[in-house]
Each structure stands twice: as C-alpha cells, then as structure tokens.
Design a protein around this motif. Structure first.
Motif, short mmCIF file in Angstrom:
data_model
loop_
_atom_site.label_atom_id
_atom_site.label_comp_id
_atom_site.label_asym_id
_atom_site.label_seq_id
_atom_site.Cartn_x
_atom_site.Cartn_y
_atom_site.Cartn_z
N THR A 89 -16.04 -10.88 -9.89
CA THR A 89 -16.19 -12.39 -10.09
C THR A 89 -15.84 -12.62 -11.67
O THR A 89 -14.99 -13.61 -11.76
CB THR A 89 -17.57 -12.62 -9.74
N LEU A 90 -16.14 -11.79 -12.33
CA LEU A 90 -15.85 -11.98 -13.81
C LEU A 90 -14.42 -11.88 -14.09
O LEU A 90 -13.59 -12.72 -14.70
CB LEU A 90 -16.95 -11.16 -14.68
N LEU A 91 -13.76 -10.74 -13.61
CA LEU A 91 -12.44 -10.55 -13.54
C LEU A 91 -11.47 -11.66 -13.05
O LEU A 91 -10.61 -11.95 -13.67
CB LEU A 91 -12.10 -9.33 -12.80
N VAL A 124 -11.64 -14.59 -15.20
CA VAL A 124 -10.64 -14.60 -16.36
C VAL A 124 -9.11 -14.75 -16.08
O VAL A 124 -8.39 -15.60 -16.35
CB VAL A 124 -11.06 -13.17 -17.00
N ILE A 125 -8.79 -14.14 -14.69
CA ILE A 125 -7.42 -14.04 -14.44
C ILE A 125 -6.91 -15.42 -14.03
O ILE A 125 -5.58 -15.97 -14.32
CB ILE A 125 -7.37 -13.10 -13.01
N ALA A 126 -7.78 -16.25 -13.42
CA ALA A 126 -7.64 -17.43 -13.25
C ALA A 126 -7.03 -18.37 -14.38
O ALA A 126 -6.39 -19.53 -14.26
CB ALA A 126 -8.93 -18.26 -12.56
N PHE A 127 -7.41 -18.02 -15.44
CA PHE A 127 -6.80 -18.95 -16.64
C PHE A 127 -5.22 -18.36 -16.89
O PHE A 127 -4.57 -19.28 -17.40
CB PHE A 127 -7.49 -18.54 -18.06
N PHE A 128 -4.77 -17.36 -16.21
CA PHE A 128 -3.37 -16.90 -16.52
C PHE A 128 -2.50 -17.23 -15.42
O PHE A 128 -1.20 -17.02 -15.42
CB PHE A 128 -3.34 -15.42 -17.17
N ASP A 132 -15.18 -26.89 -17.10
CA ASP A 132 -15.28 -27.00 -15.66
C ASP A 132 -15.35 -25.62 -15.02
O ASP A 132 -15.90 -25.17 -14.29
CB ASP A 132 -14.17 -27.82 -15.01
N ARG A 133 -14.35 -24.68 -15.65
CA ARG A 133 -14.25 -23.39 -15.33
C ARG A 133 -15.54 -22.61 -15.31
O ARG A 133 -16.10 -21.73 -14.65
CB ARG A 133 -12.98 -22.64 -15.82
N LEU A 134 -16.39 -22.83 -16.43
CA LEU A 134 -17.60 -22.14 -16.93
C LEU A 134 -18.67 -22.60 -16.00
O LEU A 134 -19.29 -21.96 -15.58
CB LEU A 134 -17.83 -22.41 -18.29
N THR A 135 -18.72 -23.95 -15.58
CA THR A 135 -19.47 -24.32 -14.32
C THR A 135 -19.34 -23.83 -13.10
O THR A 135 -20.15 -23.30 -12.54
CB THR A 135 -19.49 -25.99 -14.61
N ASP A 136 -18.21 -23.65 -12.79
CA ASP A 136 -17.70 -22.87 -11.28
C ASP A 136 -18.16 -21.57 -11.53
O ASP A 136 -18.66 -20.90 -10.47
CB ASP A 136 -16.29 -22.92 -11.27
N ASN A 140 -10.31 -20.98 -5.13
CA ASN A 140 -9.95 -22.19 -4.54
C ASN A 140 -10.15 -23.28 -5.59
O ASN A 140 -8.98 -24.31 -5.68
CB ASN A 140 -10.98 -22.38 -3.37
N ASN A 141 -10.95 -23.22 -6.52
CA ASN A 141 -11.18 -24.48 -7.32
C ASN A 141 -10.23 -24.51 -8.47
O ASN A 141 -9.67 -25.39 -8.74
CB ASN A 141 -12.50 -24.37 -7.94
N ALA A 142 -9.71 -23.03 -8.89
CA ALA A 142 -8.62 -23.13 -9.72
C ALA A 142 -7.20 -23.26 -9.27
O ALA A 142 -6.27 -22.88 -10.01
CB ALA A 142 -8.73 -21.65 -10.30
N LYS A 143 -7.31 -23.23 -7.81
CA LYS A 143 -5.96 -23.50 -6.89
C LYS A 143 -5.05 -22.22 -7.32
O LYS A 143 -3.86 -22.38 -7.51
CB LYS A 143 -5.44 -24.75 -7.37
#
Length: 500
Positions: A22-24, A27-31, A61-65, A372-375
């Motif tokens: 989940t944490l990984l 983090v990856i979703a940012f890139f 928003d990402r932190l809330t997700d 999904n939320n980070a598309k």
C-alpha cells in the motif's frame, strides 16, 4: 550476529506485505502518469482508447486516500461521474464488503461443522476401514482432501490429521513422506484446481467482475486430471518404499519400522452417530446447492455467453451465498442440538478465525482504490497492452500463469493475491480476446502451484514439522510432480484460451 538470542528471518505475514505494498503503490502513484480508457456498457476498457488525463489530486488528497484506503477497501463507493472512490460518494459499491462478509460467513459455517466432530470422525472411519489396503487408503484420503480443497479451500484444516495419518501409514509399511504427500498434495491439488472455492475462485471472480460459475467446466476437468496424476504419483512412491524401504526419501525414525506389525490391532474409531451423518449430508447439500446457484446454466448449456438466464436459474452472487452459509451454520447448530451458548461461542470463534483473510481482502482492495483515484490503473494496463496485443491466446494464458508465480510467493494469501492482481489482469484478457474466466483459472493455478512448496505457508512448514520430515527432502520428493503439474496447467489454460 550469532548467539542463543539470535533469530532467523521470518517472512512477514500477508497483512504486513499488503501494508508495505500500500505504501509503495502510494509513493509510485506520484511518478506514474495518470490516464484512462474509454469503456463500453459493461465497464470493460476499449482497446486503443487510452489517453492522458490529470488526476486532479493534490498532496493532501493523496494523503487522505492513503489514510482511508482500508475503509475504502471495505465499503468505498465509486462516484458515477468522476470515478473517484470515497466512503461518502454516491454511486456503485467499489469496496469488498460483500466478499468480506462472505468469507466471515463461510468461516463460521466451517468452524461449526468441525466443532460437531463429524468431519474428523468420518475421515477417521474411512482410514480405519481401509487400513489393510494401503493404496486404496491413499486414494480415498487424497480424493476426499482434494474434493474439500476444490470446493472450500481445505488447507490449514489438514494440520489436524497428521496425528492420525502418519501412524497409520507407518503401520502399513510406508514412510512419513507418504503421509506428508497424501495430506499436503491431496488437499493442495484440490485448491490448485479450485472449482468453486470461495477464498480463491470466488474472490478472484468477484474482482474480475464475472460469475463464480464462469469457467467451471475447465476447472472441473483440470481437477479430475491433476488429482488423478497426483494420486498416482504418491501411490507409485508408496509402493516403491514398501518394497524397498532403503529408497525412502524421508528415512525412518527409531520405532517407525516396528509399527507395521500392529496395523491389525489398531483401535477402531467410534462409529458415526446419526447426528454425524446428518451433518455430513447437510455439508454436501449446502456445497452442492452453492455450485448449482452460481453456474450460469443457460450459457453453459447453450454455449452462448450472452444467453438469457433460464427462469429456474438462481443466479446467486456473494450476498446470497453469505446468507446461505449463515443460515447453514445455524441449521447445523440446530440439528446437532449444540445449545445456544456453545453455538454462539463456536460461531464467533469461526468468524474470528477468518477475520485475517477477510482483512487481507480489504487491504488489497484498498490498494486498487489508491490506483483508481490516482488514475494510474489504466496507465499500467496501457503499458502492458502492447505486450499482449497480437499474442496468441494460448501463449497469453500461459503468460498469466507465469507472471503470477512470484506474486504468489510474495502474497501467499490467495484472497489478497486475487484482490490485488485481478483488476489489472482481467482487463488484459479483454485486450487479448480471452475469457476472463481463463485468467482466473490461470491465476489460481499459479497460486495453488506455489503453495504446494513455498516455505511461506503454514500448511507446508507446519505439515512437514508435524510429520517430522525435512523441508529439503520434501522438495526432493515433490519436485518431479511439480514440474509435471506445471506442464499440465499450461496445457489446460492454453486450451481454455483457445476455446473461450
């Protein structure tokens, strides 16, 4: 560092692995660039329609997700317009609440059934009756374990039978490896070829958005063939060891060879009572009705995937199946006159025992919510789309099997593995022109095959410990069979892909 206080490495539990995943992923979703596919009326992505699209998420928003990912994994709702998942959104349930309750319900039912002693007594009686016919005993026990594995994921429950099977096999002139193979490979092959196993096929089918009954013909054929091959393998080894004990792969402990002289004097287990017989019949009827209720009969009988259901088809899914097992648990309690206090205590104990796999499903679904939320889910799909486009369907299905092998090692929980992998794998089947049911079959075969030998499962390590067999010797015993099973699996999923 060595010393009495040192500890060897222990592989983390499925819950810990998924927490790290989940944490990984967060983090990856940012890139990873965000984007999406256009979808048809059934929600399947249209090949070649991928395009970049901003996620619109800020850091907060990402932190809330991330904070809400377990909650969203249980009862998050997907907004009809934006596609975002949140606990207070308006739209369709995205979380795994239905599967979560189903796992708890079947856990309660199984625990109540075992509390009656009917299952243990029935297998004990079978073993005693066949005690003079060794090969037939091996076939009978393995067949029952495999049947239980294919319909309800019978695996950890086998640990309670080593105290019965090991002495019995030694008394018949076999070694401890025969007992180990009978138990582990019998149940394990059934789980590998799960037909309606709710913890494997059920969870994966739900995540792939198909019926539990889709693909059951292919899985049933696999179960028949692979179970027969596995039984023949163990029987062949058993006969060899009985004739030439020096060829035993496990060796014999002091006193093991002396037990063969007392097999005729083995105490007969108590007979099945009328209540035990009623419980066993009830279990058979419940699972038979579950199979009947989930099979898309119109499609299966007509060969048309889009055939309208017959009027008599139940067409059940997880909500109805959860209710079925809750009612069945209550029925067993009433039939056995368990009493209100004992029944409720056993029921709650069963729910508690299955909370861990249920939570694994929730955490895994929470990971898919983050994607999904980070598309980025469609972006991952798009990155693989080119690899499967133009690939023969048979080769694609084998690729799915191979790709899932390392995932099964990292996530030995079949439920968590399915929930995490299927949102990616199932749409790939659409691109490759293969039935999603074939992907489910290839996935569960990979998971089941790995769980026949990986040292991260309690079934393997606990089993060989109870049988007092070395892990290296078990691997040596099972290796040829594992290779043969892998080839058969590849053949079955390839045929399933061609015919789908």
């Amino acid at each position: 560092m060595s010393g009495n206080g040192s500890r060897g490495f222990t592989f983390p539990s499925a819950l810990t692995v998924l927490a790290l995943v989940t944490l990984l992923v967060w983090v990856i979703a940012f890139f990873v660039p965000s984007g999406r596919y256009e979808r048809d009326a059934d929600g399947a992505p249209r090949q070649g329609t991928y395009h970049r699209e901003p996620s619109g998420l800020g850091f907060l928003d990402r932190l809330t997700d991330l904070f809400l990912s377990p909650v969203n994994g249980l009862y998050g709702v997907q907004d009809r317009e934006t596609g975002q998942v949140a606990p207070d959104a308006v739209g369709e349930l995205y979380g795994a609440a239905g599967v979560f309750l189903f796992v708890l319900a079947i856990g309660a039912f199984i625990t109540v059934v075992f509390a009656t002693g009917a299952m243990d007594r029935g297998i004990g009686r079978l073993a005693h009756r066949l005690r003079e016919r060794g090969a037939l005993l091996i076939v009978g026990v393995m067949l029952i374990f495999s049947l239980l594995g294919t319909v309800e994921g019978f695996a950890e429950e086998t640990l309670g039978f080593y105290g019965l099977i090991v002495p019995l096999m030694l008394a018949l002139g076999y070694d401890r490896m025969v007992a180990t193979g009978t138990i582990i490979l019998g149940a394990g092959t059934g789980v590998l070829c799960s037909t309606v196993n709710p913890f494997a096929t059920g969870v994966a089918s739900s995540a792939a958005d198909i019926s539990l009954g889709d693909g059951i013909v292919l899985r049933a054929a696999m179960w028949v063939v692979l179970t027969a091959v596995t039984i023949a393998y163990v029987v062949r080894y058993a006969r060899r060891v009985r004739v030439r004990p020096e060829r035993s792969l496990s060796g014999f402990l002091p006193g093991d060879r002396d037990r063969a002289e007392v097999r005729s004097d083995a105490a007969e287990p108590p007979p099945l009572t009328g209540t035990h017989k009623i419980v066993l019949v009830t279990v058979v009827l419940v699972f038979a009705f579950m199979i009947f209720s989930v099979i898309p009969w119109a499609s299966a009988l007509s060969g048309d995937a889009d055939a309208a259901p017959y009027g008599w088809e139940p067409g059940w899914s997880f909500p109805q199946l959860a209710a079925l097992f809750l009612c069945a648990a209550i029925l067993v309690g009433l039939l056995t006159r368990m009493g209100e206090q004992r029944f409720t205590a056993t029921f709650v104990e069963g729910v508690g025992d299955f909370v861990s796999p249920a939570l694994v499903i929730v955490l895994a679904r929470g990971v898919t919510v983050l994607m999904n939320n980070a598309k980025i889910t469609d972006t991952v799909l798009h990155s693989i789309e080119g690899a499967v486009t133009g690939v023969p369907s048979a080769l694609f299905s084998i690729m799915i099997f191979v790709v899932n092998l390392p995932l099964a090692f990292l996530i030995p929980s079949t439920s968590g593995h399915a929930t995490l992998a299927m949102p990616i794998l199932a749409p790939l089947a659409d691109f490759a022109g293969v039935s999603r049911a074939v992907v489910v079959t290839a996935w569960q075969a990979a998971s089941g095959w790995m769980n026949l030998w990986v040292p991260t499962t309690a079934v393997i390590m606990g089993g060989i410990s109870l049988a007092r067999v070395g892990y290296d010797r078990y691997l040596r015993f099972a290796a040829p069979l594992l290779g043969l099973l892998a080839l058969l699996i590849a053949g079955f999923v390839a045929l399933g892909a061609v015919w789908s």
